[in-house]
Motif scaffolding. Structure first.
Motif, mmCIF file in Angstrom:
data_model
loop_
_atom_site.group_PDB
_atom_site.id
_atom_site.type_symbol
_atom_site.label_atom_id
_atom_site.label_comp_id
_atom_site.label_asym_id
_atom_site.label_seq_id
_atom_site.Cartn_x
_atom_site.Cartn_y
_atom_site.Cartn_z
ATOM 1 N N ASP A 130 0.852 -1.186 0.000
ATOM 2 C CA ASP A 130 0.000 0.000 0.000
ATOM 3 C C ASP A 130 0.890 1.239 0.000
ATOM 4 N N THR A 186 0.308 3.592 3.201
ATOM 5 C CA THR A 186 0.655 3.173 4.563
ATOM 6 C C THR A 186 1.950 2.371 4.651
ATOM 7 N N ASP A 233 2.033 -0.693 4.324
ATOM 8 C CA ASP A 233 1.665 -2.040 4.767
ATOM 9 C C ASP A 233 1.810 -3.009 3.608
ATOM 10 N N THR A 276 1.839 -5.005 8.904
ATOM 11 C CA THR A 276 1.788 -3.557 9.016
ATOM 12 C C THR A 276 3.189 -2.957 9.076
ATOM 13 N N TYR A 277 3.278 -1.745 8.591
ATOM 14 C CA TYR A 277 4.549 -1.014 8.611
ATOM 15 C C TYR A 277 4.760 -0.395 9.984
ATOM 16 N N SER A 297 -10.630 0.782 3.903
ATOM 17 C CA SER A 297 -9.347 0.107 4.036
ATOM 18 C C SER A 297 -9.222 -0.890 2.886
#
Length: 283
Positions: free
Chosen positions: A158, A161, A163, A180-181, A231
């Motif tokens: 993404d 984000t 992610d 997740t980042y 999202s």
């Protein structure tokens, strides 16, 4: 004969589905490098305008190929310290250092579901202008699935984000997983499972450079979603648009064009059928 069948497919697609977001396929020509025979991933070059990155899957050397948007070979980059256990997708996007573009190579394939750990190699995108054609510096992101050993061939990053998303392949309902980042490069990550979508055999995926549109690919269909504040997980749990698609011999890669004006697909070469690079223009 091939042109006639393609025209018939395009006519039937428009007749059956009405106006589409994307135009029917435009052949950009055969890939000219014979070593690219199991193309399993595709990503737009950001540091290399109007170029595409691709790689073979298991059994090949640890290397990337750079093509132009008409399938012409431009360069090969080698990873001297890596092996290609089963590279299945590549993504282009932001990373740890602002203002730089990174490539993410997913060693995520696992046909027999025997490997607990999977890997993503993240590194700054090299340039065709570089004299050095080896990649020595990369981040190793090691991960496992939360619900057992899985085969996967679809990797998304993404751009909003950073992610990382991975779609499983062989289940009747494909799982959506997220890292997740910032992703750890020192410890094994356990992915978060976000839900399932009813599309068996997910073999490729990509998100547009602005982060607003998603494509996923099976062997016989391409699906498209456009974000409206959701999202990524919520978006992909909604009903997609099915995009016109020329069935490829073993199509396992898809990539947005850098400017978001369309996307490319590229097939492996089973039975020595030459791979053709296709472009689908956004209407």
């Amino acid at each position: 004969m091939r042109i006639g069948l393609l025209f018939l497919f395009q006519f039937l697609t428009i007749s059956c589905f009405g106006q589409q977001t994307f135009s029917p396929a435009e052949s950009r020509g055969e890939v000219e490098n014979g070593d690219i025979n199991e193309a399993s991933g595709l990503a737009a070059g950001i540091n290399n305008p109007n170029m595409l990155w691709t790689h073979n899957d298991s059994g090949d050397k640890a290397r990337l190929f750079l093509l132009d948007e008409y399938g012409k070979f431009k360069a090969e980059f080698i990873f001297p310290t890596l092996k290609n256990r089963d590279w299945e997708d590549i993504a282009s996007g932001p990373g740890p250092e602002e203002g730089k573009n990174y490539l993410y190579v997913g060693e995520i394939g696992d046909n027999r579901a025997v490997h607990k750990l999977k890997y993503i190699y993240r590194f700054e995108e090299p340039s065709l202008k570089d004299e050095k054609r080896t990649i020595d510096n990369y981040d190793l992101i090691s991960f496992e699935f939360p619900d057992g050993k899985r085969d996967a061939e679809s990797l998304l990053v993404d751009p909003l984000t950073k992610d990382i998303y991975i779609l499983s392949k062989r289940e009747e309902k494909v799982g959506i997983y997220r890292a997740t980042y910032p992703q750890s490069t020192t410890e094994t990550i356990t992915l978060e499972k976000l839900g399932v979508i009813p599309y068996f055999n997910s073999v490729a995926a990509d998100i547009s450079p602005d982060g607003q549109e998603i494509l996923t690919k099976t062997y016989d269909a391409i699906y498209y979603w456009k974000r409206d504040g959701q999202s990524i997980a919520d978006l992909m749990l909604s009903k997609p648009e099915q995009v016109p698609y020329v069935i490829e011999p073993q199509g396992e890669s898809i990539a947005w064009k850098k400017d978001g004006s369309g996307f490319f697909t590229l097939s492996e070469e089973p039975r020595d059928i030459e791979a053709v690079l296709y472009f689908y223009k956004k209407n």
